[in-house]
Design a protein around this motif. Structure first.
Motif, PDB file in Angstrom:
ATOM      1  N   ARG A 217      31.389  25.143  47.644  1.00 21.33           N
ATOM      2  CA  ARG A 217      30.678  26.256  48.279  1.00 21.33           C
ATOM      3  C   ARG A 217      31.478  27.565  48.200  1.00 21.33           C
ATOM      4  O   ARG A 217      30.879  28.645  48.241  1.00 21.33           O
ATOM      5  CB  ARG A 217      30.384  25.903  49.741  1.00 21.33           C
ATOM      6  N   MET A 218      32.785  27.476  48.085  1.00 24.91           N
ATOM      7  CA  MET A 218      33.626  28.671  47.989  1.00 24.91           C
ATOM      8  C   MET A 218      33.961  29.031  46.544  1.00 24.91           C
ATOM      9  O   MET A 218      34.773  29.936  46.302  1.00 24.91           O
ATOM     10  CB  MET A 218      34.924  28.464  48.778  1.00 24.91           C
ATOM     11  N   SER A 219      33.353  28.371  45.584  1.00 25.96           N
ATOM     12  CA  SER A 219      33.739  28.562  44.189  1.00 25.96           C
ATOM     13  C   SER A 219      33.394  29.954  43.660  1.00 25.96           C
ATOM     14  O   SER A 219      33.916  30.365  42.622  1.00 25.96           O
ATOM     15  CB  SER A 219      33.073  27.497  43.301  1.00 25.96           C
ATOM     16  N   GLY A 220      32.539  30.672  44.340  1.00 21.99           N
ATOM     17  CA  GLY A 220      32.216  32.036  43.897  1.00 21.99           C
ATOM     18  C   GLY A 220      33.222  33.078  44.324  1.00 21.99           C
ATOM     19  O   GLY A 220      33.091  34.248  43.954  1.00 21.99           O
ATOM     20  N   ASN A 221      34.228  32.675  45.090  1.00 11.81           N
ATOM     21  CA  ASN A 221      35.269  33.603  45.540  1.00 11.81           C
ATOM     22  C   ASN A 221      36.587  33.231  44.870  1.00 11.81           C
ATOM     23  O   ASN A 221      37.138  32.166  45.130  1.00 11.81           O
ATOM     24  CB  ASN A 221      35.425  33.554  47.064  1.00 11.81           C
ATOM     25  N   LEU A 222      37.084  34.106  44.024  1.00 15.50           N
ATOM     26  CA  LEU A 222      38.298  33.839  43.265  1.00 15.50           C
ATOM     27  C   LEU A 222      39.520  34.371  43.991  1.00 15.50           C
ATOM     28  O   LEU A 222      39.490  35.456  44.572  1.00 15.50           O
ATOM     29  CB  LEU A 222      38.214  34.477  41.873  1.00 15.50           C
ATOM     30  N   CYS A 223      40.587  33.602  43.937  1.00 11.79           N
ATOM     31  CA  CYS A 223      41.894  34.031  44.470  1.00 11.79           C
ATOM     32  C   CYS A 223      42.879  33.960  43.317  1.00 11.79           C
ATOM     33  O   CYS A 223      43.296  32.874  42.912  1.00 11.79           O
ATOM     34  CB  CYS A 223      42.336  33.137  45.625  1.00 11.79           C
ATOM     35  N   ARG A 224      43.249  35.114  42.798  1.00 18.99           N
ATOM     36  CA  ARG A 224      44.151  35.130  41.647  1.00 18.99           C
ATOM     37  C   ARG A 224      45.575  34.747  42.040  1.00 18.99           C
ATOM     38  O   ARG A 224      46.391  34.468  41.173  1.00 18.99           O
ATOM     39  CB  ARG A 224      44.100  36.505  40.974  1.00 18.99           C
ATOM     40  N   CYS A 225      45.885  34.755  43.326  1.00 21.94           N
ATOM     41  CA  CYS A 225      47.203  34.290  43.783  1.00 21.94           C
ATOM     42  C   CYS A 225      47.257  32.768  43.897  1.00 21.94           C
ATOM     43  O   CYS A 225      48.334  32.199  43.998  1.00 21.94           O
ATOM     44  CB  CYS A 225      47.541  34.912  45.135  1.00 21.94           C
ATOM     45  N   GLY A 226      46.098  32.113  43.930  1.00 25.30           N
ATOM     46  CA  GLY A 226      46.073  30.657  43.991  1.00 25.30           C
ATOM     47  C   GLY A 226      46.273  30.075  45.375  1.00 25.30           C
ATOM     48  O   GLY A 226      46.885  29.017  45.516  1.00 25.30           O
ATOM     49  N   ALA A 227      45.743  30.735  46.401  1.00 25.39           N
ATOM     50  CA  ALA A 227      45.913  30.238  47.775  1.00 25.39           C
ATOM     51  C   ALA A 227      44.813  29.259  48.174  1.00 25.39           C
ATOM     52  O   ALA A 227      44.566  29.075  49.368  1.00 25.39           O
ATOM     53  CB  ALA A 227      45.941  31.413  48.749  1.00 25.39           C
ATOM     54  N   TYR A 228      44.187  28.627  47.217  1.00 28.67           N
ATOM     55  CA  TYR A 228      43.041  27.771  47.507  1.00 28.67           C
ATOM     56  C   TYR A 228      43.336  26.631  48.488  1.00 28.67           C
ATOM     57  O   TYR A 228      42.526  26.380  49.389  1.00 28.67           O
ATOM     58  CB  TYR A 228      42.465  27.201  46.203  1.00 28.67           C
ATOM     59  N   PRO A 229      44.450  25.903  48.375  1.00 29.18           N
ATOM     60  CA  PRO A 229      44.681  24.804  49.341  1.00 29.18           C
ATOM     61  C   PRO A 229      44.702  25.287  50.783  1.00 29.18           C
ATOM     62  O   PRO A 229      44.145  24.621  51.679  1.00 29.18           O
ATOM     63  CB  PRO A 229      46.038  24.240  48.910  1.00 29.18           C
ATOM     64  N   ASN A 230      45.308  26.435  51.021  1.00 28.32           N
ATOM     65  CA  ASN A 230      45.365  26.943  52.396  1.00 28.32           C
ATOM     66  C   ASN A 230      44.021  27.493  52.855  1.00 28.32           C
ATOM     67  O   ASN A 230      43.697  27.433  54.046  1.00 28.32           O
ATOM     68  CB  ASN A 230      46.442  28.021  52.502  1.00 28.32           C
ATOM     69  N   ILE A 231      43.247  28.050  51.917  1.00 25.10           N
ATOM     70  CA  ILE A 231      41.901  28.516  52.266  1.00 25.10           C
ATOM     71  C   ILE A 231      41.046  27.325  52.699  1.00 25.10           C
ATOM     72  O   ILE A 231      40.345  27.374  53.720  1.00 25.10           O
ATOM     73  CB  ILE A 231      41.264  29.252  51.075  1.00 25.10           C
ATOM     74  N   VAL A 232      41.105  26.246  51.942  1.00 25.58           N
ATOM     75  CA  VAL A 232      40.334  25.044  52.288  1.00 25.58           C
ATOM     76  C   VAL A 232      40.793  24.496  53.634  1.00 25.58           C
ATOM     77  O   VAL A 232      39.969  24.118  54.486  1.00 25.58           O
ATOM     78  CB  VAL A 232      40.485  23.973  51.185  1.00 25.58           C
ATOM     79  N   ALA A 233      42.091  24.478  53.853  1.00 26.24           N
ATOM     80  CA  ALA A 233      42.613  23.963  55.128  1.00 26.24           C
ATOM     81  C   ALA A 233      42.131  24.800  56.297  1.00 26.24           C
ATOM     82  O   ALA A 233      41.765  24.258  57.359  1.00 26.24           O
ATOM     83  CB  ALA A 233      44.144  23.938  55.084  1.00 26.24           C
ATOM     84  N   ALA A 234      42.108  26.118  56.140  1.00 24.95           N
ATOM     85  CA  ALA A 234      41.657  26.990  57.219  1.00 24.95           C
ATOM     86  C   ALA A 234      40.193  26.737  57.552  1.00 24.95           C
ATOM     87  O   ALA A 234      39.806  26.661  58.727  1.00 24.95           O
ATOM     88  CB  ALA A 234      41.877  28.444  56.827  1.00 24.95           C
ATOM     89  N   ILE A 235      39.371  26.586  56.535  1.00 24.42           N
ATOM     90  CA  ILE A 235      37.939  26.356  56.774  1.00 24.42           C
ATOM     91  C   ILE A 235      37.716  24.989  57.415  1.00 24.42           C
ATOM     92  O   ILE A 235      36.874  24.832  58.314  1.00 24.42           O
ATOM     93  CB  ILE A 235      37.156  26.490  55.454  1.00 24.42           C
ATOM     94  N   ARG A 236      38.462  23.997  57.002  1.00 17.14           N
ATOM     95  CA  ARG A 236      38.318  22.657  57.581  1.00 17.14           C
ATOM     96  C   ARG A 236      38.680  22.648  59.063  1.00 17.14           C
ATOM     97  O   ARG A 236      38.051  21.951  59.860  1.00 17.14           O
ATOM     98  CB  ARG A 236      39.191  21.659  56.824  1.00 17.14           C
ATOM     99  N   VAL A 237      39.696  23.431  59.436  1.00 15.25           N
ATOM    100  CA  VAL A 237      40.082  23.497  60.842  1.00 15.25           C
ATOM    101  C   VAL A 237      38.942  24.063  61.672  1.00 15.25           C
ATOM    102  O   VAL A 237      38.613  23.542  62.750  1.00 15.25           O
ATOM    103  CB  VAL A 237      41.356  24.339  60.999  1.00 15.25           C
TER     104      VAL A 237
END
Length: 246
Positions: A217-237
């Motif tokens: 669901r978040m695949s349309g938002n790119l993070c060129r720094c590569g913070a994806y694991p923490n983004i997913v963790a924040a949303i899961r919380v």
């Protein structure tokens, strides 16, 4: 005693049958310059005869028209040229620079805002198309008091991004946060994604936000720094606090 007439033939310059005189350096350079000028003249004259194409004239601006927008709970009466995008109206006219201009073609998600609760790319839509609709930018997610936002007033998603370091340079973060807010609402309403299990499609209840669901669901938002694991963790919380996490 007079010199013999044939004695003059010993000078090569005076001998018509002798070797030609060696040209001087100055004469050679003068001749080369003259030849170069002669070759250049036809080209210059041809160029003079061919008129250069007139530069393309910019398209005339359409007359500005009044536009009423509701942004972050406040009404705005604007006068905008009809082709102004919502992104440019937010940033250049209203000074709401939290919404970022990344690719400007709907590929990176940095300009994501909420329109009537649903996420859109503000770079791909015109401001005049959204009269009477409710627009929320990242500035409108927190509850400000006299223009000041403290941590206690942050939206739960904003607080979770801070807690889990779900950003690095921060440029994509406003779009990521707005998109995450919409993802939580979509899952709460039972809207499926392409990775939602078939068993959950017939249910009227919310969709559980697994890591796969969040990433899709978040695949349309790119993070060129590569913070994806923490983004997913924040949303899961945040999803877990609302009882919507797997």
């Amino acid at each position: 005693m007079s010199e013999h007439p044939l004695a003059a033939s010993n000078d090569p310059a005076n001998d018509p049958d002798g070797p030609p005189a060696r040209p001087s350096r100055r004469g050679f350079l003068q001749g080369a310059a003259a030849a170069a000028s002669a070759f250049a003249l036809p080209h210059e004259s041809a160029g003079a005869r061919t008129s250069a194409p007139a530069p393309a004239r910019p398209a005339a601006l359409a007359p500005a028209r009044p536009v009423s927008l509701n942004i972050n709970g406040k009404p705005y009466a604007l006068s905008l040229e009809p082709r102004v995008t919502l992104l440019d109206a937010l940033r250049e006219v209203l000074g709401l620079t939290g919404t970022k201009k990344g690719c400007d073609r709907g590929q990176c998600g940095a300009c994501t805002v909420l329109m009537n609760g649903r996420r859109i790319n503000s770079c791909l839509t015109l401001a005049i198309m959204h009269e009477g609709e409710t627009i929320t930018t990242v500035e409108g997610l927190a509850h400000a008091q006299d223009g000041v936002v403290d941590r206690a007033a942050l939206h739960p998603v904003q607080a979770a991004f801070l807690e889990h370091d779900a950003f690095q340079c921060g440029y994509c973060t406003p779009g990521q946060i707005c998109s995450a807010v919409a993802v939580l609402e979509e899952a709460r309403r039972g809207m499926p994604s392409t990775v939602t299990s078939p068993a959950a499609l017939g249910n009227d209840g919310p969709v559980s936000l697994t890591e796969d669901e969040i990433r899709e669901r978040m695949s349309g938002n790119l993070c060129r720094c590569g913070a994806y694991p923490n983004i997913v963790a924040a949303i899961r919380v945040v999803a877990a606090k609302s009882g919507n996490a797997a």
